[in-house]
Design an enzyme around this catalytic site. Structure first.
Site, mmCIF file in Angstrom:
data_model
loop_
_atom_site.group_PDB
_atom_site.id
_atom_site.type_symbol
_atom_site.label_atom_id
_atom_site.label_comp_id
_atom_site.label_asym_id
_atom_site.label_seq_id
_atom_site.Cartn_x
_atom_site.Cartn_y
_atom_site.Cartn_z
ATOM 1 N N CYS A 1 -4.094 9.404 -18.485
ATOM 2 C CA CYS A 1 -3.484 8.372 -17.640
ATOM 3 C C CYS A 1 -2.540 9.016 -16.630
ATOM 4 O O CYS A 1 -2.540 8.653 -15.443
ATOM 5 C CB CYS A 1 -2.720 7.369 -18.501
ATOM 6 S SG CYS A 1 -3.752 6.383 -19.607
ATOM 7 N N ASP B 1 15.458 -21.751 -46.366
ATOM 8 C CA ASP B 1 15.642 -23.093 -45.835
ATOM 9 C C ASP B 1 14.245 -23.631 -45.510
ATOM 10 O O ASP B 1 13.279 -22.869 -45.481
ATOM 11 C CB ASP B 1 16.522 -23.033 -44.585
ATOM 12 C CG ASP B 1 16.685 -24.394 -43.935
ATOM 13 O OD1 ASP B 1 16.918 -25.358 -44.661
ATOM 14 O OD2 ASP B 1 16.560 -24.456 -42.697
ATOM 15 N N ASP C 1 23.152 -23.512 -41.792
ATOM 16 C CA ASP C 1 22.827 -22.364 -42.639
ATOM 17 C C ASP C 1 23.829 -21.227 -42.478
ATOM 18 O O ASP C 1 23.777 -20.252 -43.231
ATOM 19 C CB ASP C 1 21.422 -21.835 -42.309
ATOM 20 C CG ASP C 1 20.328 -22.819 -42.686
ATOM 21 O OD1 ASP C 1 20.502 -23.508 -43.704
ATOM 22 O OD2 ASP C 1 19.325 -22.885 -41.969
#
Length: 799
Positions: free
Chosen positions: A107, A512, A698
């Site tokens: 490349c 949760d 939370d």
């Protein structure tokens, strides 16, 4: 390295899967399939430029070009590149750009050859390792946009680097290290060659003049190695002495200077022994180990570089109030909240904003997920996410340092800037070890002066060199750096120090539900009104209460059609219960039935609207479980974890979710205090608890758990209370992070064990005179190299 092989069904240029009707172009006498016109055009240009060797040389696929290329004309403006390009004495200019498509040496070769074909381009330096391309061009012969357009057309999208001064400093530092390493390597080879001639004269037949010649020529070779290549260690020693704290650099520099200085003295006085070879070998091998360590650290900071590349420089701002209005290209720094911008397909969003029309965005950089995310009108598109398929219109909500992209970059920077307690402990151990080693070397020198004065200095030098605590000092930092890099690759950001070891010790994970196990996008299935209230009125009141809330439920209400656009005042949130406020002069409550009205009773997974005394409307919610929740639970159980669910939701909803995911321990209607008490109870029983949540309610339990993980889409307060932030929507990142933490703990123990065993074995051997100084340098460097290479194993991301 073998050339990259394209399979049937893949694009010949980028190896992406071919569409139903691929594009074809002739290349090397054969018809090749391509995924898009852009890749076909790139291959045709490579063919016409006679650079088809690229396809035989490459070891990785090219990046997809796409059908629409960005317009780089704005890069020709002075105000855009003034801080990134510099003028040279001959009237040309130079700029360094970044590209994330350069994946192998071929490349870099293609970019070099391709851009040199552009008129006005005088020099190209493409580095496949750093992803940087330095372009020197003549502005009077060609605009900068022309070579940049060619780069993009070949599949290498250019981005501006982090600023000219920072880029120049980075390049100068890299070049200095390479030069130091080269001088040290050449010096070590030459010094060992001359030393071998002296060592082979075992019968003492070499004449004094010849021996002195070899010593003086070795002096000339060793001196630049010690004082130029070894300058980082000398500078480090001076810094440590100024702070009155002995460390690794003090020991390295002292040993090197002792070997070099004593060799000079022995050369001048025609002594028996010189140790130039030990000095140069010591510097060369330690430089090699330190450069490898720097490579590990750079891999860990790759996420910061990627986030920096994602920040676009320019934005297309609309000058009117509708889609047909005029447009102007402005710097991103000129955008203000409320502006409307357009994002072309394939371009990154310049800001956080609300979508004014449906679209799709690739958020891989922010979340680690490669699948584009479909978004509807009103959804948030984040700065740095790539627009897919069709142009998008955004109403700006946040720019610059306030975007989510900048927040993630700040979290990564802060995490890497902090020095973990374990690393500090290793430094303290190394400091005490250095003091003990100096005392031991003095005792050894005195003992050998009594036993055999001719070998006293040589043995003391070997003791200092062989027991240098480099491996001990590298054992923890190198492992942590590699682990942070692996975590950032999967989209898990470590935002506090000293949490990896705690994560490795976790045996219980508490989740949760809403926004954590579910996708965080609850939807209102239907609305039931009571006591004569109209449905539209109930929706308007609920929307007014939830308009400024960050709770996941707020999005569900705001997605409903509004008629009157009411406003709420004196709004107050009650975590785990609901929200209340004044709407049209009357107090309303929205949340649990028992919260909304005194006569309310809990009924399933519903949200109720009441005035405190009576219920007026019921909103039935539906939500979708995250697609990988079941596999994440399975992986956690396989890792020996106990799983629990604690949610503020109703018993019906929580029990249903627990049954679907086979979670035996679950609790509903949990307030923040209840969740924290549940975690505390588990900790009292001897469990190490990890809490996973996303909401404001939370935050207390996230702060109280042994380890906490916050979902990236959640509230900022929850993220600030957490130890880790999961930037993507996938829960599988949690068992992957635990796996990385456990492997990190194992690698650190292996490194510390090896470093300790090596020093316990090497020190007595050196003290007994069985190790020469140059062999001691080799053994010390190999032990440091082993520790660093062992840490590199952590960069492999678990699947």
């Amino acid at each position: 390295m073998a050339a990259f092989v394209i399979d049937e069904g893949q694009c010949f240029h980028c190896a992406e899967a071919l569409p139903t009707h691929p594009t074809h172009a002739h290349l090397d006498g054969a018809s090749r399939p391509f995924c898009c016109d852009g890749c076909a055009a790139a291959a045709a240009w490579i063919r016409d430029a006679r650079l088809t060797d690229y396809y035989q040389l490459r070891s990785e696929a090219a990046a997809r070009v796409g059908t629409k290329l960005a317009d780089y004309a704005a890069w020709d403006r002075e105000d855009v590149i003034v801080e990134h390009a510099r003028w040279l004495e001959d009237g040309s200019r130079e700029i360094t750009v970044l590209t994330d498509g350069m994946r192998c040496a071929a490349c870099a070769w293609l970019i070099d050859k391709g851009l040199r074909n552009e008129s006005g381009v005088e020099d190209i330096v493409a580095n496949a390792v750093t992803g940087r391309v330095r372009i020197r061009w003549r502005p009077d012969a060609t605009p900068l946009s022309k070579p940049l357009q060619r780069m993009a057309a070949l599949g290498y999208r250019p981005y501006l680097a982090t600023g000219l001064e920072r880029e120049e400093a980075r390049r100068r530092d890299r070049n200095r290290w390479i030069l130091r390493m080269g001088i040290a390597g050449l010096g070590a080879m030459q010094a060992m060659m001359f030393a071998e001639a002296l060592y082979l004269d075992t019968a003492g037949e070499m004449s004094s003049a010849t021996r002195d010649f070899f010593r003086w020529i070795t002096f000339l070779v060793a001196t630049p190695v010690v004082f130029y290549s070894g300058w980082p260690f000398l500078e480090g020693m001076w810094r440590e002495l100024r702070h009155r704290r002995l460390g690794m650099d003090t020991l390295i520099a002292t040993s090197t200077l002792l070997a070099w200085g004593a060799s000079v003295v022995e050369t001048v006085r025609h002594g028996v022994h010189v140790w130039y070879d030990a000095a140069v070998m010591f510097v060369f091998l330690l430089l090699a180990a330190r450069m490898i360590e720097q490579g590990v650290r750079k891999a860990a900071s790759a996420q910061v570089d990627a986030l920096a590349r994602a920040r676009p420089l320019l934005a297309m701002r609309e000058t009117g109030n509708d889609a047909e209005s005029g447009r102007e290209q402005v710097l991103v720094s000129q955008l203000q909240p409320g502006d409307t911008v357009r994002v072309a397909p394939g371009e990154p969003a310049p800001c956080d904003g609300l979508l004014l029309q449906a679209g799709a965005f690739d958020e891989a950089l922010l979340t680690g997920e490669s699948t584009p995310v479909a978004k509807q009108v009103g959804d948030v598109a984040y700065a740095g996410s790539i627009c897919i398929d069709m142009p998008a219109r955004l109403k700006v909500t946040a720019t610059g340092a306030k975007t989510r992209l900048s927040e993630l970059a700040r979290l990564v920077d802060e995490a890497q800037a902090e020095r973990p307690h374990m690393a500090q402990l290793a430094d303290r151990i190394a400091h005490r070890f250095v003091v003990l080693l100096f005392l031991s070397a003095l005792v050894v020198y005195i003992g050998w002066r009594i036993h055999d004065p001719t070998r006293a200095f040589e043995v003391m030098l070997a003791v200092l060199v062989v027991s240098c605590p480099c491996a001990l000092s590298l054992a923890i930092p190198s492992a942590l750096a590699a682990a942070y890099g692996a975590l950032s690759k999967i989209g898990v950001l470590c935002v506090r120090e000293d949490v990896l070891d705690r994560l490795a010790a976790v045996d219980t994970v508490v989740f949760d539900k809403t926004g954590t196990l579910t996708d965080g996008q609850p939807r209102i299935a239907h609305v039931d009104v009571l006591s004569g209230m109209h449905e539209a009125e109930a929706i308007d009141i609920a929307q007014a209460l939830e308009r400024d809330s960050r709770h996941p439920l707020a999005r569900a209400f705001n997605a409903l059609p509004s008629t009157q656009g009411m406003k709420a005042e004196a709004v107050r949130e009650w975590p785990g219960q609901g929200i209340e406020g004044m709407v049209a002069g009357q107090r309303w409550k929205l949340g649990q039935a028992t919260f909304a009205a005194t006569n309310g009773k809990e009924e399933g997974h519903d949200i109720w609207l009441g005035d405190g005394e009576q219920l007026h409307a019921r909103f039935t919610l539906t939500e979708q479980m995250r697609c990988d929740a079941a596999s994440a639970m399975h992986r956690l159980r396989d890792a020996g974890m106990s799983i629990a669910l604690a949610s503020g939701d109703s018993e019906t909803a929580v029990a249903a979710m627990a049954q679907r995911l086979d979670i035996p321990q679950h609790a509903s209607r949990q307030t923040p205090e209840d969740k924290l008490a549940r975690v505390r109870a588990l900790q009292v029983e001897g469990h190490r608890v990890a809490m996973v949540g996303d909401g404001i309610n939370d935050a207390p339990v996230l702060a109280g758990a042994d380890v906490s993980l916050a979902m990236g889409e959640g509230a900022a307060l929850a993220q600030r209370a957490a130890d880790f932030v999961i930037t993507g929507p996938r829960l599988i990142r949690i068992p992957q992070a635990i796996d990385i933490a456990r492997r990190t703990r194992a690698v650190i123990r292996q490194n510390l064990g090896w470093a300790t065993a090596y020093n316990l074995l090497a020190l007595p051997l050196a003290a007994m005179g069985h190790v020469t100084p140059w062999v001691a340098a080799l053994g010390m460097a190999l032990s440091s190299l082993l520790v660093t290479l062992n840490a590199l194993r952590l960069t492999k991301v678990p699947v």
